[in-house]
Scaffold this motif. Structure first.
Motif, short mmCIF file in Angstrom:
data_model
loop_
_atom_site.label_atom_id
_atom_site.label_comp_id
_atom_site.label_asym_id
_atom_site.label_seq_id
_atom_site.Cartn_x
_atom_site.Cartn_y
_atom_site.Cartn_z
N ILE A 167 0.82 -1.21 0.00
CA ILE A 167 0.00 0.00 0.00
C ILE A 167 0.86 1.26 0.00
O ILE A 167 0.39 2.35 -0.32
CB ILE A 167 -0.97 0.02 1.20
CG1 ILE A 167 -2.05 1.09 0.99
CG2 ILE A 167 -0.21 0.25 2.51
CD1 ILE A 167 -3.14 1.06 2.03
N GLY A 168 2.14 1.13 0.31
CA GLY A 168 3.00 2.31 0.30
C GLY A 168 4.45 1.96 0.56
O GLY A 168 4.77 0.91 1.12
N ILE A 169 5.34 2.87 0.12
CA ILE A 169 6.78 2.72 0.32
C ILE A 169 7.34 4.06 0.76
O ILE A 169 6.99 5.11 0.21
CB ILE A 169 7.49 2.28 -0.97
CG1 ILE A 169 7.05 0.88 -1.39
CG2 ILE A 169 9.01 2.30 -0.79
CD1 ILE A 169 7.66 0.43 -2.70
N THR A 170 8.21 4.03 1.75
CA THR A 170 8.99 5.21 2.11
C THR A 170 10.46 4.88 1.94
O THR A 170 10.95 3.89 2.50
CB THR A 170 8.72 5.65 3.56
OG1 THR A 170 7.36 6.04 3.70
CG2 THR A 170 9.62 6.83 3.94
N ASP A 180 18.65 16.27 7.29
CA ASP A 180 19.78 15.87 6.44
C ASP A 180 19.52 14.59 5.65
O ASP A 180 20.47 13.93 5.22
CB ASP A 180 21.05 15.70 7.29
CG ASP A 180 21.47 17.00 7.97
OD1 ASP A 180 21.32 18.06 7.33
OD2 ASP A 180 21.92 16.94 9.13
N SER A 181 18.28 14.23 5.47
CA SER A 181 17.92 13.08 4.65
C SER A 181 16.91 13.49 3.59
O SER A 181 16.19 14.47 3.76
CB SER A 181 17.33 11.95 5.51
OG SER A 181 18.28 11.40 6.40
N VAL A 182 16.91 12.75 2.50
CA VAL A 182 15.91 12.94 1.45
C VAL A 182 14.91 11.79 1.54
O VAL A 182 15.30 10.62 1.60
CB VAL A 182 16.58 12.96 0.06
CG1 VAL A 182 15.52 12.98 -1.04
CG2 VAL A 182 17.51 14.16 -0.07
N PHE A 183 13.63 12.13 1.57
CA PHE A 183 12.58 11.13 1.68
C PHE A 183 11.75 11.10 0.40
O PHE A 183 11.37 12.13 -0.13
CB PHE A 183 11.64 11.44 2.85
CG PHE A 183 12.26 11.23 4.21
CD1 PHE A 183 12.02 10.05 4.91
CD2 PHE A 183 13.06 12.20 4.78
CE1 PHE A 183 12.59 9.85 6.15
CE2 PHE A 183 13.63 12.01 6.02
CZ PHE A 183 13.39 10.84 6.72
N VAL A 184 11.49 9.90 -0.08
CA VAL A 184 10.54 9.68 -1.17
C VAL A 184 9.44 8.79 -0.61
O VAL A 184 9.70 7.66 -0.19
CB VAL A 184 11.19 9.00 -2.39
CG1 VAL A 184 10.15 8.74 -3.47
CG2 VAL A 184 12.32 9.86 -2.94
N ARG A 185 8.21 9.32 -0.57
CA ARG A 185 7.08 8.56 -0.05
C ARG A 185 6.09 8.29 -1.17
O ARG A 185 5.65 9.21 -1.86
CB ARG A 185 6.39 9.33 1.08
CG ARG A 185 7.21 9.32 2.37
CD ARG A 185 6.50 10.00 3.51
NE ARG A 185 7.30 9.93 4.72
CZ ARG A 185 7.06 10.64 5.83
NH1 ARG A 185 6.03 11.47 5.86
NH2 ARG A 185 7.83 10.51 6.87
N LEU A 186 5.76 7.02 -1.36
CA LEU A 186 4.84 6.59 -2.41
C LEU A 186 3.65 5.94 -1.77
O LEU A 186 3.78 4.98 -1.01
CB LEU A 186 5.56 5.63 -3.35
CG LEU A 186 6.84 6.20 -3.96
CD1 LEU A 186 7.69 5.11 -4.55
CD2 LEU A 186 6.52 7.25 -4.99
N GLY A 187 2.47 6.46 -2.04
CA GLY A 187 1.26 5.92 -1.44
C GLY A 187 0.64 6.96 -0.51
O GLY A 187 1.15 8.07 -0.40
N PRO A 188 -0.52 6.65 0.13
CA PRO A 188 -1.15 5.33 0.09
C PRO A 188 -1.71 5.00 -1.29
O PRO A 188 -2.22 5.88 -1.98
CB PRO A 188 -2.28 5.44 1.12
CG PRO A 188 -2.60 6.90 1.16
CD PRO A 188 -1.30 7.60 0.92
N LEU A 189 -1.56 3.75 -1.68
CA LEU A 189 -1.96 3.31 -3.00
C LEU A 189 -3.39 2.80 -2.97
O LEU A 189 -3.81 2.14 -2.03
CB LEU A 189 -1.01 2.20 -3.46
CG LEU A 189 0.47 2.56 -3.33
CD1 LEU A 189 1.32 1.33 -3.59
CD2 LEU A 189 0.83 3.67 -4.27
N PRO A 190 -4.16 3.10 -4.00
CA PRO A 190 -5.56 2.68 -4.01
C PRO A 190 -5.71 1.18 -4.20
O PRO A 190 -4.88 0.52 -4.82
CB PRO A 190 -6.14 3.45 -5.20
CG PRO A 190 -4.96 3.70 -6.09
CD PRO A 190 -3.79 3.90 -5.18
N ASN A 191 -6.77 0.64 -3.66
CA ASN A 191 -7.09 -0.77 -3.83
C ASN A 191 -8.02 -0.90 -5.03
O ASN A 191 -9.19 -0.56 -4.97
CB ASN A 191 -7.78 -1.30 -2.56
CG ASN A 191 -8.06 -2.79 -2.64
OD1 ASN A 191 -8.40 -3.32 -3.69
ND2 ASN A 191 -7.94 -3.47 -1.52
N PHE A 192 -7.48 -1.41 -6.15
CA PHE A 192 -8.24 -1.45 -7.39
C PHE A 192 -9.03 -2.75 -7.57
O PHE A 192 -10.00 -2.79 -8.31
CB PHE A 192 -7.31 -1.29 -8.59
CG PHE A 192 -6.73 0.09 -8.73
CD1 PHE A 192 -7.47 1.10 -9.33
CD2 PHE A 192 -5.48 0.38 -8.24
CE1 PHE A 192 -6.94 2.37 -9.46
CE2 PHE A 192 -4.95 1.65 -8.37
CZ PHE A 192 -5.67 2.65 -8.97
#
Length: 294
Positions: free
Chosen positions: A89-92, A168-180
Motif C-alpha cells: 500500500i505504500g513505500i517510504t 539531512d535526509s531525502v525522503f521519497v514517499r509513495l502511497g497510500p496506494l488505491p485498492n483497485f
C-alpha cells in the motif's frame, strides 16, 4: 534540460502495485501451482483464499548511474514481488545523505519514467513521473500513464507520492496506494522506475544508506537497506570546466559543450566565461554545470 537516458531511480511506481482481476476459481490449500489458476481465455485472475498467501517478502533495489560526489545520478529503482502475497500500500525510501535541487524542475516537468508488469506478466503499464505542485514542505510526485493494457483512461494522471528533505535526509514517499481489485492479495508484479539526473544530488564522499519501508494492505511491514558508495572525484570540477572553456572558442552550442553555455543563448562566448569566473571557486556550482559530461 539534460538528462541521462537509461534502459529506470532513484522509483518508485505505483499503480503498478495494482493486483488485477476478478475471481476465476478457488484452489485447494495444498496447491502452490499459483500460475495455473490464471484463466488465459477470459483474461481473469483468480481470487485466492487468504490462507494460501505466501509471506509478504517484496524486494527493492536501488542503483545510481553516477557515484561521484557533488553529482546528480539517474536513479534506477527495481521493485519485485511474487504472488500470492499481500498487496503493498505504500513505500517510504530514506536517502541518508544528499539533497534535492528543486530549481532544476518546474511544475509538470517529467522527472522520470517507469514500466510495471503484474498478474505474473499478464498486464502491464508504462508511465511518466511528473514534478507536481509544492504541498507544504513536500514536493508532489504525479504519475501519468503513457501506455497500458489494463488501467482505464480516467486514471491517466494521479498523485502517487511526495519527495522532501528532513534532518539531512531525502525522503521519497509513495502511497497510500488505491485498492483497485477489491482484495488484499497481489498476483505477482515487477516495477522498474527511473528518476532522471538533476533532482537528487550526491553530497560528500562516503556511503549513502537507503532505507526502504514497505507496508502491505494488511499492515505487514518489511524493511530493506541499500548501501551505495559515493567516491571523491579525482580532479577539480572547476578546473575541468576551465579546461573545457580553453578548448572551445566562440561557437554554436552542441551536445558536447552545452554545459558551457551558461547564459543559454546558443553561443559559447565571453558572457559565459564572465559568469564562470564569478563562480570559479564553487566546486558544487561547477559540478552542477559539468554533470552531463561525466
Amino acid at each position: 534540460m539534460k538528462k541521462t537516458i537509461i534502459p529506470v531511480i532513484f522509483m518508485m511506481i505505483f499503480m503498478i502495485f495494482v493486483s488485477a482481476g476478478e475471481s476465476a476459481m478457488v484452489v485447494s490449500k495444498d496447491s502452490k501451482e499459483i500460475l495455473k489458476t490464471v484463466d488465459k481465455k477470459s483474461n481473469k485472475v483468480f481470487d485466492v483464499l487468504a490462507d494460501l498467501r505466501y509471506d509478504f517478502n517484496p524486494e527493492i533495489s536501488v542503483v545510481f548511474t553516477n557515484t561521484y560526489n557533488l553529482q546528480s545520478p539517474t536513479i534506477l529503482i527495481q521493485y519485485s514481488q511474487e504472488g500470492v502475497q499481500e498487496d503493498p500500500i505504500g513505500i517510504t525510501m530514506e536517502f541518508h545523505s544528499g539533497s534535492i535541487r528543486e530549481e532544476v524542475y518546474s511544475m509538470g516537468d517529467v522527472i522520470g519514467e517507469g514500466h510495471a508488469t503484474f498478474a505474473n506478466g499478464t498486464y502491464y503499464v508504462d508511465y511518466n513521473l511528473l514534478w507536481g505542485r509544492v504541498n507544504g514542505d513536500a514536493n508532489q510526485i504525479d504519475m501519468q500513464v503513457t501506455g497500458t493494457n489494463f488501467l482505464p483512461a480516467q486514471r491517466a494522471t494521479m498523485t502517487i507520492g511526495t519527495i522532501f528533505e528532513m534532518d539531512d535526509s531525502v525522503f521519497v514517499r509513495l502511497g497510500p496506494l488505491p485498492n483497485f481489485d477489491g482484495n488484499n492479495l497481489t498476483n505477482g508484479l515487477t516495477n522498474s522506475m527511473v528518476i532522471y539526473e538533476g533532482l537528487y544530488w550526491n553530497q560528500a564522499e562516503g556511503e549513502v544508506e537507503i532505507r526502504s519501508t514497505i507496508t502491505s494492505e494488511l499492515g505487514t511491514i518489511v524493511l530493506r537497506e541499500t548501501i551505495i558508495d559515493i567516491n571523491q572525484y579525482g580532479a577539480s570540477y572547476c578546473d575541468l570546466m576551465f579546461g573545457d572553456y580553453r578548448h572551445n572558442e566562440e561557437q554554436i552550442v552542441n551536445g558536447d559543450n552545452g554545459h558551457l553555455d551558461l547564459n543559454e543563448d546558443g553561443l559559447i562566448n565571453l558572457s559565459d566565461i564572465v559568469l564562470f569566473a564569478t563562480n570559479r571557486n564553487d566546486e558544487q556550482w561547477c559540478a552542477y554545470h559539468i554533470a552531463s559530461t561525466l
